[in-house]
Each structure stands twice: as structure tokens, then as C-alpha cells.
Design a protein around this motif. Sequence first.
Motif, mmCIF file in Angstrom:
data_model
loop_
_atom_site.group_PDB
_atom_site.id
_atom_site.type_symbol
_atom_site.label_atom_id
_atom_site.label_comp_id
_atom_site.label_asym_id
_atom_site.label_seq_id
_atom_site.Cartn_x
_atom_site.Cartn_y
_atom_site.Cartn_z
ATOM 1 N N TRP A 159 -10.574 2.215 147.180
ATOM 2 C CA TRP A 159 -10.658 1.115 148.141
ATOM 3 C C TRP A 159 -9.417 1.183 149.033
ATOM 4 O O TRP A 159 -8.310 0.857 148.610
ATOM 5 C CB TRP A 159 -10.726 -0.227 147.417
ATOM 6 C CG TRP A 159 -11.740 -0.258 146.329
ATOM 7 C CD1 TRP A 159 -13.054 0.095 146.409
ATOM 8 C CD2 TRP A 159 -11.534 -0.662 144.969
ATOM 9 N NE1 TRP A 159 -13.680 -0.061 145.207
ATOM 10 C CE2 TRP A 159 -12.777 -0.530 144.301
ATOM 11 C CE3 TRP A 159 -10.425 -1.132 144.253
ATOM 12 C CZ2 TRP A 159 -12.923 -0.832 142.954
ATOM 13 C CZ3 TRP A 159 -10.590 -1.442 142.905
ATOM 14 C CH2 TRP A 159 -11.821 -1.290 142.272
ATOM 15 N N SER A 160 -9.616 1.583 150.259
ATOM 16 C CA SER A 160 -8.509 1.639 151.217
ATOM 17 C C SER A 160 -8.729 0.587 152.294
ATOM 18 O O SER A 160 -9.854 0.132 152.534
ATOM 19 C CB SER A 160 -8.378 3.037 151.836
ATOM 20 O OG SER A 160 -9.602 3.428 152.442
ATOM 21 N N THR A 161 -7.663 0.203 152.965
ATOM 22 C CA THR A 161 -7.736 -0.889 153.939
ATOM 23 C C THR A 161 -6.776 -0.631 155.081
ATOM 24 O O THR A 161 -5.864 0.217 154.978
ATOM 25 C CB THR A 161 -7.402 -2.235 153.255
ATOM 26 O OG1 THR A 161 -7.477 -3.280 154.220
ATOM 27 C CG2 THR A 161 -6.010 -2.211 152.662
ATOM 28 N N LEU A 162 -6.967 -1.378 156.147
ATOM 29 C CA LEU A 162 -6.054 -1.309 157.293
ATOM 30 C C LEU A 162 -4.929 -2.321 157.186
ATOM 31 O O LEU A 162 -4.092 -2.423 158.081
ATOM 32 C CB LEU A 162 -6.823 -1.521 158.595
ATOM 33 C CG LEU A 162 -7.859 -0.443 158.925
ATOM 34 C CD1 LEU A 162 -8.670 -0.841 160.154
ATOM 35 C CD2 LEU A 162 -7.184 0.908 159.164
ATOM 36 N N ALA A 187 -5.674 0.020 148.612
ATOM 37 C CA ALA A 187 -5.746 -1.337 148.077
ATOM 38 C C ALA A 187 -5.982 -1.314 146.571
ATOM 39 O O ALA A 187 -5.554 -2.215 145.849
ATOM 40 C CB ALA A 187 -6.852 -2.126 148.768
ATOM 41 N N GLY A 188 -6.660 -0.282 146.076
ATOM 42 C CA GLY A 188 -6.926 -0.154 144.653
ATOM 43 C C GLY A 188 -7.924 0.956 144.417
ATOM 44 O O GLY A 188 -8.468 1.552 145.348
ATOM 45 N N PHE A 189 -8.173 1.255 143.158
ATOM 46 C CA PHE A 189 -9.172 2.268 142.819
ATOM 47 C C PHE A 189 -9.673 2.025 141.403
ATOM 48 O O PHE A 189 -9.046 1.307 140.610
ATOM 49 C CB PHE A 189 -8.609 3.685 142.965
ATOM 50 C CG PHE A 189 -7.514 4.034 141.995
ATOM 51 C CD1 PHE A 189 -7.802 4.681 140.790
ATOM 52 C CD2 PHE A 189 -6.194 3.731 142.275
ATOM 53 C CE1 PHE A 189 -6.799 4.995 139.895
ATOM 54 C CE2 PHE A 189 -5.187 4.048 141.388
ATOM 55 C CZ PHE A 189 -5.483 4.687 140.181
ATOM 56 N N ALA A 190 -10.826 2.611 141.089
ATOM 57 C CA ALA A 190 -11.414 2.504 139.758
ATOM 58 C C ALA A 190 -11.845 3.896 139.315
ATOM 59 O O ALA A 190 -12.231 4.738 140.138
ATOM 60 C CB ALA A 190 -12.605 1.549 139.768
ATOM 61 N N ILE A 191 -11.784 4.128 138.014
ATOM 62 C CA ILE A 191 -12.150 5.416 137.439
ATOM 63 C C ILE A 191 -13.279 5.197 136.440
ATOM 64 O O ILE A 191 -13.213 4.283 135.603
ATOM 65 C CB ILE A 191 -10.955 6.087 136.725
ATOM 66 C CG1 ILE A 191 -9.804 6.335 137.707
ATOM 67 C CG2 ILE A 191 -11.383 7.389 136.057
ATOM 68 C CD1 ILE A 191 -10.096 7.365 138.774
ATOM 69 N N LYS A 192 -14.316 6.027 136.542
ATOM 70 C CA LYS A 192 -15.372 6.003 135.529
ATOM 71 C C LYS A 192 -15.750 7.438 135.171
ATOM 72 O O LYS A 192 -15.673 8.346 136.004
ATOM 73 C CB LYS A 192 -16.577 5.210 136.002
ATOM 74 C CG LYS A 192 -17.273 5.746 137.244
ATOM 75 C CD LYS A 192 -18.457 4.855 137.629
ATOM 76 C CE LYS A 192 -19.151 5.387 138.877
ATOM 77 N NZ LYS A 192 -20.299 4.540 139.281
ATOM 78 N N VAL A 193 -16.131 7.614 133.915
ATOM 79 C CA VAL A 193 -16.509 8.926 133.395
ATOM 80 C C VAL A 193 -17.908 8.813 132.804
ATOM 81 O O VAL A 193 -18.190 7.907 132.014
ATOM 82 C CB VAL A 193 -15.514 9.415 132.328
ATOM 83 C CG1 VAL A 193 -15.933 10.790 131.808
ATOM 84 C CG2 VAL A 193 -14.106 9.471 132.880
ATOM 85 N N THR A 194 -18.794 9.745 133.190
ATOM 86 C CA THR A 194 -20.155 9.763 132.675
ATOM 87 C C THR A 194 -20.389 11.054 131.914
ATOM 88 O O THR A 194 -20.185 12.151 132.464
ATOM 89 C CB THR A 194 -21.183 9.644 133.815
ATOM 90 O OG1 THR A 194 -20.906 8.461 134.582
ATOM 91 C CG2 THR A 194 -22.599 9.564 133.267
ATOM 92 N N GLU A 195 -20.775 10.946 130.651
ATOM 93 C CA GLU A 195 -21.142 12.119 129.868
ATOM 94 C C GLU A 195 -22.192 11.706 128.839
ATOM 95 O O GLU A 195 -22.148 10.609 128.281
ATOM 96 C CB GLU A 195 -19.927 12.749 129.187
ATOM 97 C CG GLU A 195 -19.031 11.845 128.384
ATOM 98 C CD GLU A 195 -17.834 12.614 127.823
ATOM 99 O OE1 GLU A 195 -17.997 13.779 127.449
ATOM 100 O OE2 GLU A 195 -16.738 12.019 127.779
ATOM 101 N N ASN A 196 -23.144 12.589 128.648
ATOM 102 C CA ASN A 196 -24.270 12.325 127.753
ATOM 103 C C ASN A 196 -24.985 11.028 128.129
ATOM 104 O O ASN A 196 -25.374 10.230 127.275
ATOM 105 C CB ASN A 196 -23.807 12.269 126.299
ATOM 106 C CG ASN A 196 -23.182 13.579 125.841
ATOM 107 O OD1 ASN A 196 -23.616 14.654 126.258
ATOM 108 N ND2 ASN A 196 -22.170 13.484 124.998
ATOM 109 N N GLU A 197 -25.123 10.829 129.459
ATOM 110 C CA GLU A 197 -25.810 9.665 130.023
ATOM 111 C C GLU A 197 -25.145 8.340 129.663
ATOM 112 O O GLU A 197 -25.739 7.278 129.800
ATOM 113 C CB GLU A 197 -27.278 9.643 129.574
ATOM 114 C CG GLU A 197 -28.060 10.857 130.051
ATOM 115 C CD GLU A 197 -29.529 10.773 129.677
ATOM 116 O OE1 GLU A 197 -29.888 9.834 128.926
ATOM 117 O OE2 GLU A 197 -30.307 11.626 130.140
#
Length: 872
Positions: free
Chosen positions: A285-288, A221-231
Motif C-alpha cells: 500500500w503506497s500513497t502520495l 503506507a504499509g504492506f501485508a504478507i501471505k503465503v499459500t501452499e497446499n491450498e
Amino acid sequence: MATINPMKTDIYDIKETVHDLQKETIPELDENTSVVGLPGYLNSVNSLQIQNSIITSSELANEVFPSKAKFEKNIISHAIIQNVTDIQANPAKVSVMVGIAMNDLEDLFKNDIFRFDRKSKIFINFFEFHFQYDIVLSRTLSINNKMIYSARYDMSIDNPLSDITNPYLKAPFVQYHDDNEYLFIYCDLIQISLQEVQSKIVTSTPIENKVFEFSFDEQLAGFAIKVTENEKMTRLTPVFEGIGIDPRLTDYCFYSYMDLNNIRVTFDSASYMPSINALIEAEIWSTLGAKGNFSFLNNIMISITSDSYGYKNIPCRVLIGSESSGGVDKKTIDELRKLIPKEALSRGSITNDTTLNNYFNMINTDENRLEIMKRVDNQFERSYFAYMVLKDQYNNIIPTNTVDLEMDETQWQTNVNRKYTLLPGTCLHLDRATGISRIISDQERIQELIQDDKETFIYGLPLMIVMTDDPLYISYYSTIIDQVGYLDFKYINYTAPCQFVASAITWKRKFTEDRDCYKLSIPFTQNIQAEMGILGFDTATNSLIANNLKVFAVFYNKGETTPYRYIECDMSEYEYGMFFYTYTATIKTTDQIDDKNLIRLEGLKIPGTDDEAYGYMSSNISVKIYILNKFQNTEFGRHDLDGVVPGLEGYTVCNMFDVNDGLSLYENYTDIINSTVKHISYRDEDSILHNGYRIKSIPVVRYSYMDDEECIQNFIDELNYKKAYIDRALYVLENNFTIDFKLFNTYGPSRIYSLDEHGTNMVSRVNLTLNFRLRLVQSTDSYTVSYIIKDIKDILEDLNDISSLHIPNLITTITNTYRNAIEYFEFLGINDYGPGVQHLYKNDVTDVTIVPEFLTVHTNEDLSPDINIEIA
């Protein structure tokens, strides 16, 4: 010199070529030894390698072309590039009330706030659901020492799967179940499964830290990307690789499909490139899809857990308020293969008949159709007619036509400066002999003609016609409005004791009643379910005796930031003890259009004053809604309203909303409906000479059909949809292209269909009356006649087959379909013709001014088909 043909994969030809190459490079090699031993082995190996290389290169080259591509990832890529939408699945939604026992809730509040975590799993009928956002539940102590609760969505992080714009939920309420006190909140859940995939970058190699891959099991259904570095956490917007970047987008990453269940994400140094020790996370986010649509109205017990907010296995009671609906499966590869060429042909440059027809074929369905006809084609102009035929919500062909009008100069209904108007609903009567229509204003004459409007051909104008004098031209406007405007919270007065929750307003201008009025309706409720002294009631009768609420709507012309007019709304509805209110406003119009295409409205007030004055407003206006209340002995500010509305001392602005996309006053059809007009002199039935005008090609609808508000509103909605599609086409058409939007003749005398093959005896009318005689088998179902009538209507009104009508074919089809239920089925006649007329021939016409026709079943006054079956 021996050469390889890259287009041929025949192994024998390749071996022969290699053999010739051996003879050229090894001259001492004789003919016999070249096919055995080491030379023969090398010949075979090299030939097979060359053959495989040619096949592989050919197959890979085919992937460039959408019609030849085989790999799933390439087909999906072609679909996205060609603007095929809804490739991914849509999750189903269900409305629920989620309740937590008050005893449990007391321990969960921290600083008077509790958060429902959107990551909490809620299983309904074994399907996984989630909140669309985190829900913040707040409590405050009122002045009378009563605890009051409010709930809102935390929308600080966008959810692309949600269409929620209003952060406030309905006021929570307390209810007893099984001797326990529960606090319930209203919300909508979506049927998705959440999956989180993480990857830690442990090297500074650009090749390794540029790519991140993940897989999923159900439909995406969709997806999101996040990157964490140096807090520091950065959210990146996924953009399909190969699609242009919005210049306003700063933090983004690219993605592409490896196959249907695997996605590769790549990072770009132009936006954001993670470095060593960065943590990359994908929330998937996956769905039926369609499997998530079901009916399950039982009340259930669940438990919710949140690692983010530190609680586990909190028991909750869920009351199901609706069916789970709206789930749609992702497009299959086969579906994408069919859509890609259609979308490719419908986009880009429209330069000829074929590309224009391909563009409009995308919106043709079994219920409506646009027929494209060439009007003018020369070096100066390329103009096309777009004629529409369509069915209504009852599966009836809407009775329409395109006619010419002759009128007296005194028959214009409004006249301002050089603008003359004919209003929607104006009655026209078509003269069968001359083919010219004239205006009828005598209501007795109109009612007389309606009594048998099969043959009288009495029409109404669905659009407003405006003639401009000097220069002389015609404009068209649709003034029938039925709009839902969704609201955005633009100001929330947190210092006020309570606020108000409003999600949408309705904006209507009806055709059958109060035709000269726009009506605004604003329903809203308190954000807390407690008595705040807003309304005062008689304790004996519960009748309303005091109202401390005020609601104002402030209007802005398009593109303007200075308020133009405002109006105070009146309370039209309230629910005693439920804290629900509806305010309405009525705005009158004279339908006068000025030279800037602004329409005149009346009954509004000038900002900064209490003076009423008419004003001319643009076709689309911006609107701000203010809700105020007079709290006891205290004010909490009025935001910016004092500069607009005077005399509000003692009142507090609790909330201000913007109407998304504004409100429409009319739709301007002038660019896509062309009608020529000229001055004429004519004599009436009494040979009296009149000065007037002749207007050609006016779209009209059967007059009696326009008595039904739902029918005419659906018709206008369909017109507006087609207009938007045509407007989009005009952006990609060459400069000298124009489209003239008209209506099929589905109600009127025929100029195309004849009773003979030579086209000399024309059919009296295209809205047909059909007569049959039927003898049923005694054991036949009593509904058989109704089924037969429906089948006859469906066969005749098949929009995919606009051709001649042959009754023997119709009789054969019905007889074969119902051979076990009928003894015989006999044709008695069409219209007033006897059974001898069994063929209606469609003639080819070269005159582009002749309106195309579609044979229909005439619709009776009760909307039933005019098919008469005599039972023998």
C-alpha cells in the motif's frame, strides 16, 4: 616487526610500513630495487588495498552509531529501534457516497448480496483511492413487500491503515440522477495505490526460500504478507527485524529496509518457513502522502472492476462529501537524523537533570512548555518540580499560578468519614501582602473583585482537592470530562427484522453548567432505510405518539465482570422520516471519594431489580450499550439483558455494544501533584480565632478565565496530556525519583522580576499592561495597529525566551518592521509605571519554593490583549 595502524589512512605511512615489511621478509632486497619493478608494484597495490580496507572498516563501524550512520537502511533501522513513530506515510481520506444504477445492480446481486471490492480503483481528481474494506451490500424483502438494503464492512481481514471499528455503514438510500435511479452507500475512501508482488519457491534450499524482496515507487503506507501452499493460505504479521516479538504473535515474518524504496522480508523457522512450491505474495500500500490533501467537491462518474467477484467496468456515480485530508508524508532521512538523538535521549533510564530535561523537551512546543527544577536531591530522595506554562486556542497565555491556601475547617464543601473536599471552581483570593490565598464564597464579593481582576488576583480551582484526615494528606482529581467513546459491536441479533448502527457516544461533565452531572449521549440509526414501526406518529401533525425503542447502559467497575449498576436512557432527539435517534442519560454525583478512590454516583439502578441506589464507582468504568425494540407480536431474544433489567417482556435486543477503553469519571493527579497540609490557628480580619488548615502549592487558574467552557476544557485536556507523559516518565525513573507537577505564575504579583538590577523593587504583577503612542503615515493600512499589537504580544510571549524584558529592544524591532508605515513609535509605560521604567530584570533565585514566572500580556474580559496604543 612492522605493524599497520588501523586508525591511520595516510597512503604514505602505509607504503612505508609495507616497505619495512618487505625488508624484514626479503633481506636480500636492497633499498633501490624495493621501489621499482615487481617489488614496487606489489608495494603500491598492497598499500592501496590496505588503505581501502581501513576506510571501509571505519565507515562500516560508523553505521553502528545513529549519529554517524550514512546508509538509508541503517538510519531507518536506528529510527525504528529508537521508537521514532510515523516513519511511513499516512494516506489521505475522503468521505463519499457511491451509487450504482438500480438496473445494473439487479444483475449484480447473487443470493441477495453484492460486494464492493476494496481492490477496485477509484480515481478522484486523478488520484487513486480505494475502499478500506470490502463492502457487503445486502437486500431483504420486508413484510410489506418493500425491498430494503443494508451495508456493512467485511472486516474479517484486518486493514492496519483503517481506524474503522464499526462494521455497519449508514443505511443506503435511493436517489434519482439524470432520470436514473441509483442506490447510494456512505463510506470513506483512502488515497492508496495497491501493488501485488508474487514469488514462487522452486527450490528447497533454506537460503533461497528464507528471503523475499520487493520494491515500491511512491511513499510506503504499509504492506501485508501471505503465503499459500497446499491450498492453505497463511497471513503473516510483518515485524521489524531486531524488535522484540509479542509472545501472543504466532504467525509472523521479519522485514528490514534495503533503502527507502526496497524492503527485504525474511522468514523464521520459529514461526513459519515456506517450503517448495509455496506462493509468497506481498500486498503493498503506497500513497502520495500530503499531496493527497485537496479540495474537490464535484460529482464524478467512475467504473469499478473486480477480478475477485467477477464483474467489470460497472458505472458508478460518486458524490464527494468532504475534502481529501489527513495525508502525511513519510519522514525524510534528514528528519530522522534529527529525531533519533532526541528520542534516544528521551527514553530508557532517567537518572539525572540532563536526561530528565531531554525527556520533557520532546513535548515542548511554541504553545506549551514544561520547566524542570530540582526540588530535593540527596541519598534518600530525588524530587523535581515540573512547572507548566501554555497558550490556549486564542494564542493567549493561560493565566495560572501556584499558591498557598489558608482555610477554616468549616469551609470544606463535602465531608464523608475522613474525606473532606474542595470542589472545582472554588474561588480563592490572594492577599498580595502575605502571599496567602483564602476562600471566598460570597458571590457579591466575588463579582466585586472580578470588576478589576488585573490587580485583585482572584483564582479558581481547576481540580478537586480531597483531604484525608488521619493520616493527613492531600489528593487531586480532575472531574471535567469531554470524551468520545468509540463502540464495538459485541452482539448483533441477525434474527431481528432490523438492527441499529452506532459508532460512538459522547460522555461529558461540563464545568460551567450542571457541574455535578455526567451526561451520556448515544446517537444511532437503523441499518435499513425503511419504516419498521419503531416510532408512531400522528398522521395529521407528525407528532410522536408511540415509541417502541429502549436503550440501556450497563456499568461495570474496573476489572469486574459482574454488572454493578444500570440506567435506562431517554430519547432526546429523532428525525422524522430519517430513522435517526439520539438517547441520553444524566447521572448525578456528590463528588464524594471513598478510601478506595471510588466516586459516588446517584440515580442508577441495581442489576436484577428496578430499585435505585447510589453506588461508588472506579475512575474508569466499562460500559455496555443495549438497543431494544418491540416488534409487532414477536420477540427475537434479549441476549443476556434479562439478568440485568427486569420487565422487558415483548422487547428484543437488536444490538449490544462495548465502549472501547470504557468511560472516565475522573483523572487522579495525586501521584504527580504534591501539596503538604497541616493544622493551623489564625485570626481573621476581625481578630476572631479560627481553627483550620494550611495547604501549600495549589495549582490555580484566573477565576474569570474559567467562565468560558471551551477555554477550561482545552486547559484540562492539556493537563491530562501532560499527566500521561509524566506518568510514562515515572515508569523509567529510579525508585527514589518523584515529579511534582505545578503551574507557572502568569497571573499574579512577581517575586522574580524587578524594576532594578539588584532585585529590591519587585514588579507589581507579571500580567502586564503595555501603553504606547503611535503616529502613522497617512497612507498606512488601517489594520497596521492590529498587526503591531499582535507582534508585541508574540515577542513578549515567546515561550522559548523566558528572560528579562527590555523595552528599547522591543521598540527597535517594531520600528524596523513597520518603518514604511509609521512616523514614530513611543513607549508610555508598563502597568502603572511611567515611561521611565523600560527594563524588567529576571533575578536568579535559589529558593526552590518560589514559583517560576513568565511575563505575559494581560488578557481583557473579551480575551483581547491589554496593549493600549494611543494614535497621535
